[in-house]
Design a protein around this motif. Structure first.
Motif, PDB file in Angstrom:
ATOM      1  N   GLY A 209       0.925  -1.431  -0.630  1.00  0.00           N
ATOM      2  CA  GLY A 209       0.192   0.052   0.236  1.00  0.00           C
ATOM      3  C   GLY A 209       1.147   1.161   0.263  1.00  0.00           C
ATOM      4  N   ASN A 210       0.211   2.467  -0.147  1.00  0.00           N
ATOM      5  CA  ASN A 210      -1.015   3.366  -0.325  1.00  0.00           C
ATOM      6  C   ASN A 210      -1.743   3.087  -1.083  1.00  0.00           C
ATOM      7  N   HIS A 211      -0.344   3.296  -2.641  1.00  0.00           N
ATOM      8  CA  HIS A 211      -1.284   3.889  -3.553  1.00  0.00           C
ATOM      9  C   HIS A 211      -0.221   4.414  -4.466  1.00  0.00           C
ATOM     10  N   VAL A 212      -0.035   2.240  -5.938  1.00  0.00           N
ATOM     11  CA  VAL A 212       1.108   2.243  -6.537  1.00  0.00           C
ATOM     12  C   VAL A 212       1.738   3.812  -7.107  1.00  0.00           C
ATOM     13  N   LEU A 213       0.791   4.954  -7.710  1.00  0.00           N
ATOM     14  CA  LEU A 213       1.867   6.009  -7.862  1.00  0.00           C
ATOM     15  C   LEU A 213       2.342   6.583  -6.824  1.00  0.00           C
ATOM     16  N   HIS A 214       2.204   6.437  -5.821  1.00  0.00           N
ATOM     17  CA  HIS A 214       2.615   7.154  -4.901  1.00  0.00           C
ATOM     18  C   HIS A 214       4.819   6.826  -4.788  1.00  0.00           C
ATOM     19  N   LYS A 215       5.452   7.404  -4.582  1.00  0.00           N
ATOM     20  CA  LYS A 215       7.066   7.436  -4.307  1.00  0.00           C
ATOM     21  C   LYS A 215       7.161   6.666  -3.245  1.00  0.00           C
ATOM     22  N   GLY A 216       6.055   6.535  -2.361  1.00  0.00           N
ATOM     23  CA  GLY A 216       5.767   5.749  -0.827  1.00  0.00           C
ATOM     24  C   GLY A 216       4.725   4.541  -0.637  1.00  0.00           C
ATOM     25  N   TYR A 217       5.160   4.028  -2.058  1.00  0.00           N
ATOM     26  CA  TYR A 217       4.495   2.907  -2.317  1.00  0.00           C
ATOM     27  C   TYR A 217       5.729   1.791  -1.353  1.00  0.00           C
ATOM     28  N   ARG A 218       4.696   0.695  -0.730  1.00  0.00           N
ATOM     29  CA  ARG A 218       5.466   0.328  -0.169  1.00  0.00           C
ATOM     30  C   ARG A 218       5.210  -1.739   0.282  1.00  0.00           C
ATOM     31  N   VAL A 219       6.211  -2.294   1.315  1.00  0.00           N
ATOM     32  CA  VAL A 219       6.604  -3.532   1.599  1.00  0.00           C
ATOM     33  C   VAL A 219       5.734  -4.386   2.774  1.00  0.00           C
ATOM     34  N   GLY A 220       4.887  -4.072   3.517  1.00  0.00           N
ATOM     35  CA  GLY A 220       5.019  -4.707   5.202  1.00  0.00           C
ATOM     36  C   GLY A 220       4.858  -6.317   5.262  1.00  0.00           C
ATOM     37  N   TYR A 221       4.510  -6.880   6.704  1.00  0.00           N
ATOM     38  CA  TYR A 221       4.180  -7.807   7.124  1.00  0.00           C
ATOM     39  C   TYR A 221       3.943  -8.425   8.079  1.00  0.00           C
ATOM     40  N   ALA A 222       3.132  -9.354   8.202  1.00  0.00           N
ATOM     41  CA  ALA A 222       2.277  -9.290   9.698  1.00  0.00           C
ATOM     42  C   ALA A 222       2.818 -10.881   9.547  1.00  0.00           C
ATOM     43  N   VAL A 223       2.900 -11.416  11.259  1.00  0.00           N
ATOM     44  CA  VAL A 223       3.016 -12.742  11.225  1.00  0.00           C
ATOM     45  C   VAL A 223       2.579 -13.889  12.654  1.00  0.00           C
ATOM     46  N   ASP A 225       2.287 -17.880  14.505  1.00  0.00           N
ATOM     47  CA  ASP A 225       2.681 -19.321  14.464  1.00  0.00           C
ATOM     48  C   ASP A 225       1.223 -20.276  13.932  1.00  0.00           C
ATOM     49  N   SER A 226       0.374 -19.045  13.531  1.00  0.00           N
ATOM     50  CA  SER A 226      -1.161 -19.660  12.557  1.00  0.00           C
ATOM     51  C   SER A 226      -1.273 -18.797  11.851  1.00  0.00           C
ATOM     52  N   MET A 227      -2.791 -19.394  11.131  1.00  0.00           N
ATOM     53  CA  MET A 227      -3.093 -17.634  10.070  1.00  0.00           C
ATOM     54  C   MET A 227      -3.933 -17.455  10.561  1.00  0.00           C
ATOM     55  N   ASP A 228      -4.239 -17.605  12.403  1.00  0.00           N
ATOM     56  CA  ASP A 228      -5.697 -16.671  13.812  1.00  0.00           C
ATOM     57  C   ASP A 228      -5.302 -15.973  14.475  1.00  0.00           C
ATOM     58  N   THR A 229      -3.595 -16.322  14.241  1.00  0.00           N
ATOM     59  CA  THR A 229      -2.715 -15.117  15.002  1.00  0.00           C
ATOM     60  C   THR A 229      -1.695 -14.593  15.048  1.00  0.00           C
ATOM     61  N   LEU A 230      -1.838 -13.786  14.109  1.00  0.00           N
ATOM     62  CA  LEU A 230      -1.325 -13.243  13.054  1.00  0.00           C
ATOM     63  C   LEU A 230      -0.773 -11.270  13.935  1.00  0.00           C
ATOM     64  N   SER A 231       0.135 -10.857  14.096  1.00  0.00           N
ATOM     65  CA  SER A 231       0.452  -9.837  14.945  1.00  0.00           C
ATOM     66  C   SER A 231       1.337  -8.904  13.569  1.00  0.00           C
ATOM     67  N   LYS A 232       1.610  -7.423  13.802  1.00  0.00           N
ATOM     68  CA  LYS A 232       1.800  -6.425  12.837  1.00  0.00           C
ATOM     69  C   LYS A 232       2.959  -6.531  13.329  1.00  0.00           C
ATOM     70  N   ALA A 233       4.315  -6.900  12.161  1.00  0.00           N
ATOM     71  CA  ALA A 233       5.580  -6.275  12.115  1.00  0.00           C
ATOM     72  C   ALA A 233       6.504  -6.079  11.791  1.00  0.00           C
ATOM     73  N   THR A 234       6.027  -4.863  10.654  1.00  0.00           N
ATOM     74  CA  THR A 234       6.062  -3.709   9.906  1.00  0.00           C
ATOM     75  C   THR A 234       6.337  -3.249   8.819  1.00  0.00           C
ATOM     76  N   ASP A 235       5.561  -2.231   8.999  1.00  0.00           N
ATOM     77  CA  ASP A 235       5.014  -2.287   7.201  1.00  0.00           C
ATOM     78  C   ASP A 235       6.450  -0.558   6.761  1.00  0.00           C
ATOM     79  N   THR A 236       7.353  -1.360   6.733  1.00  0.00           N
ATOM     80  CA  THR A 236       8.427  -1.339   6.026  1.00  0.00           C
ATOM     81  C   THR A 236       8.963  -2.483   5.743  1.00  0.00           C
ATOM     82  N   LEU A 237       8.854  -3.215   5.152  1.00  0.00           N
ATOM     83  CA  LEU A 237       9.633  -4.342   5.293  1.00  0.00           C
ATOM     84  C   LEU A 237      10.604  -4.186   3.445  1.00  0.00           C
ATOM     85  N   LEU A 238      10.123  -3.507   2.452  1.00  0.00           N
ATOM     86  CA  LEU A 238      10.733  -2.884   1.859  1.00  0.00           C
ATOM     87  C   LEU A 238      10.156  -1.694   1.384  1.00  0.00           C
TER      88      LEU A 238
END
Length: 933
Positions: A209-223, A225-238
């Motif tokens: 996110g946020n929008h493909v036309l932004h310079k600040g378009y970026r990749v984050g991730y959540a992590v 031990d199950s698909m039901d227990t995900l928590s935010k890791a970072t919004d700036t993986l890339l």
């Protein structure tokens, strides 16, 4: 223990059908070294929303389309792509967004949302099509990703507006009710591009996110031990907003060719034409450490090519059978008849990861699959896919007697049996005596198989069919396991390095589970030992100084040195700290290219989480009174004006204005600030990757508040210190501070190492030390819907760290025994020593002046104490002795472990001029000894 490196002894030619590029063998393991191959991003132009699928040992690329046709490409190395043609064509597919493909029981299913107006499902018997539309519009927004868990449950993940939404699937084309995954949210704004990878029992969900036309378009991730227990890791993986590369986003993650590594494929924004983005595709390495996943990028310079397996074949040509005993080729695969046992001529030792892609297994008693730990026809282990029982049968054969060890149920979906007549893959990961088995990358169980022949025994790998015919279309084996290849990978610098990813082996109890802060991720730190060196391979972007940050804790004062390719560059210390903290060592000199950096701990034995290296730029003083319209800002976003002797942001507007360079480190920033409408304004320090929130090429395209928090760094307001990582975290507050609209106050911010001090009108307001700090970045202002005026903005460098280097050299010269030194050289040294002391005493001095004094003093000192090098004299006693022969042998041993000799060792020991110390040099030293005798 760390994974053992595989040893290959080539009894026959490698199966070159597997390799798109040369492989790189390891020293001292029975094979000749070949040159490492490289790639440079971008690897493919005009690609947006790249999805990369790995199947049958090959890669398939599917990007977004602007027509009614969807195209694809194929590769064996993730870098060199061959056009695969149009894989789908239908009027309903016009402007197909983000097609993704999954393989299941002989069929390929594609998911795409034309014009972003809901998803269609397509089906094909080939990864290159033709895909046929098999559903109507299934809705579910845009950017669909299918994840199949180890229990066979399918999930469809897609954009849900401000977060990713997950839908359980009841067939490849049917979706259940959605569940919002709040952890997978790009700071509560538009979120898209989901992708799930499961690694070592943890689920990593990337999003963009946020929008493909932004310079600040970026990749984050959540992590979790199950698909039901995900928590935010970072919004700036890339994330990157520089002129070199910006807008990295919409990624997919995939296993590397060597079966052990992972890579992230993503697009970067090149330009915008008429509201349409022009994008290129890049790839970079992923590294895992517990819940921490790091993308080693985005990179724009030459990087190490994704490694290929050590044993590998696609069995797609007659030449592919070279190096194998038995078997024949049919229809582009290795064909086995009932009772056939086909074995590679190559041998391996130690731990490994292997993959076998097999098909054609039929019959009530039909079984076929992998042979491993093969010593001879009467001693080996087997993992065979059983068509009737739907199991993976693991057994050992010893002295001709077979013993069944386990029957592991295969992963099935939708209560349907697994079709073993079509291509299916099985993977084996060996760590010591433990073997973990996977079916189509889903774990099915583990078995302990004691190694009676010892850890260094050489074995072979192969295939076997029993009561059935069968085919193998791909086989690969590499001597890395559980991400161990990250240890030998050249990490890009600038960048960070997990401390555990060193070249040296260490015991399992040297890793300590760690969580630095309450909201940090679980990872593993490395317990160091006094006197031990820990070496890391790096790939430096350009010549210059780099600031080294070390995240650590230590019960006692820890002293360490930093060497590059065997030459000591800097020394430093870590203060005792029971909690995790960061120490900074400024200005480590590095040159462009590949190097080995070593950290040697003389005392203290700290526990280290990671190292970070950031390009260092000397801080230039600023004294800006805004008496001229141009203020030399290096970045600005928002309707700033410079007139009437002030810098002003008008009412009801937002923006940032920055000065300096990303490499600025320690400095004091001051300004007179007058908030006029509200008080949400202040100073920025250590700021990098800023974005205004406007679309590229269309500056008035977004609300003015969109990019207020789009940067990485610190914001300092009246009585407030916060950390901004494309979001906001409050670090410290001072409720005593009260500022009214229209009132001018003087703010002073002192940034030195991980510590930030804030003064309001001369009184200390905040004194905060960040355990995981930003240590470098620009300075400037930020306002949020607050009309504000700034004046008398100044930046003053803090040279404590730079002067410390010079003082250390002065102390070294003072302590040196210069008795009998050359009088002329001694006089020169004393002159340079006096000049250096004068620099140390000056209150105002530039970094360049300190550098000049340091260089001159070092040169004078070297000229005085360094004698002529005697070829062969490695122990420095002035003659060549048997001790020098022993020293040369020790250097040979270190070279085998990947440690380069120092410059002095190379000068004395490289007698044949081949730029290394070899057995020939040892022989030459022996000849010198003989001549002396």
């Amino acid at each position: 223990m760390k994974p053992k490196r595989i040893a290959l002894f080539l009894a026959a030619a490698l199966c070159f059908s597997c390799f798109g590029v040369p492989t790189s063998a390891k020293k001292g393991e029975g094979v000749e070294l070949e040159e490492t191959a490289y790639y440079t991003n971008s690897i493919k132009d005009d690609i947006g929303d790249p999805f990369v699928m790995r199947w049958n040992g090959r890669y398939y690329l599917y990007p977004s389309s602007g027509t009614e046709k969807i195209e694809c490409w194929t590769s064996t190395d993730l870098v060199n792509w061959e056009y695969g043609g149009v894989c789908a064509e239908n009027p309903v597919l016009r402007n197909a967004y983000a097609p993704e493909v999954v393989y299941y029981n002989g069929n390929f299913y594609m998911y795409t949302s034309p014009d972003g107006q809901g998803h269609y499902v397509l089906q094909s018997e080939s990864p290159t099509g033709p895909f046929q539309v098999i559903t109507g519009n299934m809705r579910r927004d845009i950017d669909g990703d299918v994840f199949i868990d180890d229990d066979g449950q399918w999930y469809f993940l897609t954009s849900g507006g401000t977060c990713i939404t997950r839908y359980p699937m009841t067939s490849p084309s049917d979706f259940g009710d959605g569940t919002p995954l709040r952890a997978a949210s790009m700071a509560g704004s538009w979120t898209e591009g989901p992708m799930v990878v499961k690694h070592d029992g943890l689920y990593y969900l990337t999003y963009t996110g946020n929008h493909v036309l932004h310079k600040g378009y970026r990749v984050g991730y959540a992590v979790g031990d199950s698909m039901d227990t995900l928590s935010k890791a970072t919004d700036t993986l890339l994330v990157s907003t520089t002129d070199e590369v910006f807008g990295p986003g919409h990624s997919s993650s995939v296993k590397g060719p060597d079966l052990d590594s992972y890579y992230i494929a993503y697009h970067t924004l090149i330009e915008v034409n008429g509201g349409s983005p022009s994008r290129n595709m890049s790839i970079d390495r992923l590294v895992f450490n517990g819940e921490v996943m790091e993308a080693l990028g985005p990179t724009v310079t030459q990087q190490q090519m994704p490694a290929q397996p050590d044993i590998c074949s696609y069995f797609d040509s007659a030449a592919a059978l070279a190096g194998w005993t038995g078997g024949q080729l049919e229809n582009g695969a290795l064909a086995l008849s009932d009772g056939d046992l086909v074995v590679s001529d190559q041998t391996y030792t130690g731990d490994f990861t292997a993959e076998f892609c097999v098909s054609g297994i039929t019959g009530r008693r039909g079984r076929a699959g992998a042979i491993f730990a093969y010593r001879d026809d009467k001693n080996y282990a087997a993992a065979l896919l059983n068509a009737q029982e739907q199991t993976l049968d693991v057994s050992v054969v010893k002295d001709g007697q077979a013993k069944e060890l386990a029957n592991l149920p295969l992963t099935t979906s939708f209560q349907e049996p697994v079709r073993l007549d079509c291509v299916q893959s099985m993977q084996i990961e060996r760590t010591d005596d433990s073997y973990e088995f996977f079916f189509n990358d889903h774990t099915v169980g583990s078995v302990t198989i004691p190694d009676a022949d010892g850890a260094d025994a050489a074995y072979k790998v192969g295939l076997y069919a029993e009561n059935t015919s069968a085919s193998c279309s791909y086989l690969g084996l590499t001597g890395e396991v559980h991400g161990g290849s990250a240890d030998t990978y050249y990490k890009p610098v600038p960048g960070s390095i997990q401390a555990r990813n060193c070249l040296e082996d260490f015991s399992a109890d040297a890793l300590e589970p760690v969580k630095v802060q309450n909201d940090s991720l679980h990872s593993y730190a490395l317990r160091t030992k006094a006197g031990q060196s820990y070496s890391y391979r790096v790939n430096v972007k350009s010549d210059g100084y780099y600031d080294l940050a070390i995240l650590y804790r230590s019960a006692a004062l820890a002293e360490f040195s930093v060497s590059v390719d065997g030459e000591t560059m800097r020394t430093g210390s870590m203060q005792p700290s029971q909690e995790y903290a960061t120490t900074a060592l400024r200005r480590v000199p590095l040159t462009k290219g590949e190097h080995t950096i070593a950290l040697t701990y003389a005392s203290g034995e700290p526990t280290v989480v990671r190292y970070s290296l950031t390009a260092h730029t000397a801080v230039e003083p600023i004294a800006q009174t805004y008496d001229a319209e141009e203020d030399n800002a290096s970045y600005y976003g928002g309707p700033w004006t410079v007139r009437d002797g002030v810098l002003a942001m008008p009412e009801a507007s937002c923006g940032k204005r920055l000065y300096g360079a990303d490499g600025w480190s320690d400095y004091t920033v001051e300004a007179d600030i007058t908030p006029i409408g509200g008080t949400n304004s202040g100073l920025l320090v250590r700021a990098t990757n800023p974005d205004s929130g406007n679309y590229v090429g269309t500056p008035d395209s977004a609300p003015s508040n969109t990019g207020t928090d789009w940067l990485q760094g610190y914001f300092v307001g009246p009585g407030l210190l916060g950390k901004q990582d494309y979001g906001w975290t409050t670090l410290a507050q001072d409720d005593r501070v009260s500022v009214s609209a229209g009132e001018t106050y003087h703010m002073k911010v002192v940034c030195e190492g991980p510590n930030i001090k804030v003064y309001i009108n001369g009184t200390l307001s905040i004194d905060y030390t960040d355990p995981e700090p930003f240590l470098n970045g620009k300075v400037g202002m930020r306002t949020h819907y607050c009309a504000t005026q700034y004046d008398n903005f100044t930046v003053t460098p803090i040279h404590t760290a730079v002067k410390a280097e010079l003082q250390q050299l002065i102390d070294t010269v003072d302590a040196a025994d210069l008795t009998g030194a050359d009088p002329v050289k001694l006089e020169t040294l004393n002159q340079k020593l006096d000049a250096a002391r004068q620099v140390m005493e000056r209150d105002t001095v530039t970094e360049a002046e300190i550098d000049t004094a340091y260089t001159a003093l070092q040169a004078a000192f070297d000229a005085l104490i360094k004698a002529e090098v005697i070829p062969g004299d490695l122990d420095g006693d002035g003659t060549v002795t048997i001790q020098d022969v022993m020293e040369a042998c020790k250097i040979l041993a270190r070279q085998s472990a990947g440690k380069a000799p120092t410059a002095d060792e190379l000068a004395a020991g490289d007698l044949d001029g081949d730029e290394k110390i070899s057995i020939n040099d040892v022989m030459e030293i022996c000849k010198i000894l003989a001549r002396q005798a």
